[in-house]
Design an enzyme around this catalytic site. Structure first.
Site, PDB file in Angstrom:
ATOM      1  NE  ARG A   1      -2.588  20.472 -38.406  1.00 46.65           N
ATOM      2  CZ  ARG A   1      -1.422  20.528 -37.806  1.00 46.65           C
ATOM      3  NH1 ARG A   1      -0.637  21.527 -37.979  1.00 46.65           N
ATOM      4  NH2 ARG A   1      -1.019  19.535 -37.032  1.00 46.65           N
ATOM      5  CB  THR A   2      -9.167  19.659 -37.056  1.00 49.17           C
ATOM      6  OG1 THR A   2      -8.333  19.105 -38.059  1.00 49.17           O
ATOM      7  CG2 THR A   2     -10.579  19.705 -37.564  1.00 49.17           C
TER       8      THR A   2
ATOM      9  CE  LYS B   1     -18.221  11.288 -14.730  1.00 48.44           C
ATOM     10  NZ  LYS B   1     -19.193  12.343 -14.395  1.00 48.44           N
TER      11      LYS B   1
ATOM     12  CG  HIS C   1     -10.648  15.611 -41.991  1.00 47.35           C
ATOM     13  ND1 HIS C   1     -11.344  16.689 -41.504  1.00 47.35           N
ATOM     14  CD2 HIS C   1      -9.414  15.678 -41.435  1.00 47.35           C
ATOM     15  CE1 HIS C   1     -10.556  17.378 -40.690  1.00 47.35           C
ATOM     16  NE2 HIS C   1      -9.386  16.779 -40.626  1.00 47.35           N
TER      17      HIS C   1
HETATM   18  C1  NCD Z   1      -5.368  15.091 -40.680  1.00 45.95           C
HETATM   19  C2  NCD Z   1      -6.362  14.235 -39.949  1.00 45.95           C
HETATM   20  O1  NCD Z   1      -6.642  14.451 -38.780  1.00 45.95           O
HETATM   21  O2  NCD Z   1      -6.873  13.337 -40.596  1.00 45.95           O
HETATM   22  N1  NCD Z   1      -5.011  16.235 -39.987  1.00 45.95           N
HETATM   23  C3  NCD Z   1      -5.793  17.335 -40.077  1.00 45.95           C
HETATM   24  O3  NCD Z   1      -6.944  17.335 -39.735  1.00 45.95           O
HETATM   25  N2  NCD Z   1      -5.235  18.421 -40.600  1.00 45.95           N
HETATM   26  C4  NCD Z   1      -4.215  14.364 -41.190  1.00 45.95           C
HETATM   27  C5  NCD Z   1      -3.425  13.512 -40.276  1.00 45.95           C
HETATM   28  O4  NCD Z   1      -3.690  13.434 -39.077  1.00 45.95           O
HETATM   29  O5  NCD Z   1      -2.482  12.908 -40.780  1.00 45.95           O
END
Ligand code: NCD
Length: 310
Positions: free
Chosen positions: A51-52, A80, A129
């Protein structure tokens, strides 16, 4: 804005501006389709993501820009033995802005010191995040019309879940937000967040183990996956992974206008019977995430005023 590492690198005012810009893009995104023409985004993902990464790339493509990058550490020179600092120094000659994810807490901060171009933390270990947080704030604002006077229940892996840590920090700056932490004792919110944030700012919070005990109080329930990749031992993960499965029965006493959020990916935490319920907003979060990243990329490139607002 040179970098975004932690959600509180942004002032409340800057967050409001990003929400306003994202909302304007949502009204008619076609007006924004050339804003980043000839600009390049590099997505450097040292830790897997669907997703991200795709959301960043999609955002840049919808702005008329271009993308390059890698989606796992193995396909970069870090396999490497190259240091993150060197990788960033090199890549920042190839692009105008970087989005970077890394399993080590703090790696994006180190990277931002070496980067010649703006750098966005797309997730660092169990830490932060910020772009998921901006997405969550946009979703809450659109659904509730406000970011204050809310009771939010965080449920699941509150120990390792960076989306929870990040959103908690961001929401701690708004008035009368109450936090209810729902987790098994092994996955409680870390002490450092309790001491340095919740207690230090005298915020209202409660820790419980059962969703049913608090569901009637909540305006928002934020479900999370148990973070398998951050466990030291497989048995603990297996024992804890299905602690919470939100289903219609557990929602029986919820407020009518409760909203159910989840950063995704979902494993088992939300029964699919909830997906079409009007309270479920996790797929709206995905859509909002793309628009919020469009707003952020534009702002970090100094292009936020290129299009007249509707
Ligand atoms: C989350 C993450 O990567 O922290 N996912 C995301 O970016 N939408 C949540 C997760 O991985 O559980």
């Amino acid at each position: 804005m040179k970098y975004l590492i932690d959600p509180i690198d942004l002032s409340v005012e800057q967050i409001n501006q990003l929400i306003d810009l994202a909302n304007d893009i949502i009204k008619d995104s076609t007006r924004y389709q050339e804003v980043c023409k000839h600009k390049i985004l590099a997505t450097l993902f040292f830790e897997p993501s669907t997703r991200t990464r795709l959301s960043f790339e999609s955002a840049m493509l919808y702005l008329g820009g271009q993308v390059l990058g890698f989606s796992e550490a193995n396909s970069s020179s870090s396999s490497k033995g190259e240091t993150v600092s060197d990788t960033i120094r090199v890549v920042s000659s190839y692009c105008d802005i970087i989005a970077m994810r890394h399993p080590k807490e703090g790696a994006p901060l180190v990277a931002s010191m070496k980067s010649q171009v703006p750098l966005i933390n797309a997730g660092d270990g169990g830490h932060n995040h910020p772009t998921q947080t901006l997405t969550d704030l946009l979703t809450i604002k659109r659904e509730k019309g406000r970011l204050d006077h809310l009771t939010i229940g965080f449920c699941g892996d509150l120990k390792f879940g960076r989306t929870v840590h990040s959103l908690l920090k961001a929401l701690s700056r708004y008035e009368k937000v109450k936090f209810i932490f729902i987790s098994p004792s092994e996955l409680k919110i870390p002490e450092y967040l309790k001491n340095d944030l919740l207690d230090a700012k005298n915020l209202e919070y409660e820790e419980v183990e059962r969703i049913e005990d608090v569901i009637d109080q909540l305006n928002i329930i934020y479900m999370t996956r148990v973070q398998k990749e951050r466990f030291f031992n497989e048995q603990d993960y297996i024992r804890l992974k299905d602690t919470y499965i939100l289903d219609l029965k557990k929602l029986e006493n919820s407020k009518k206008d409760l909203i159910i959020m989840h950063p995704l990916p979902r494993v088992n935490e939300i029964a699919t019977e909830i997906d079409d319920d009007p309270r479920a907003k996790y797929f709206d979060q995905v859509t909002n995430g793309k628009y919020m990243r469009m707003a952020l990329i534009m702002t970090m490139l100094g292009l936020e005023n290129e299009v007249e607002r509707l």
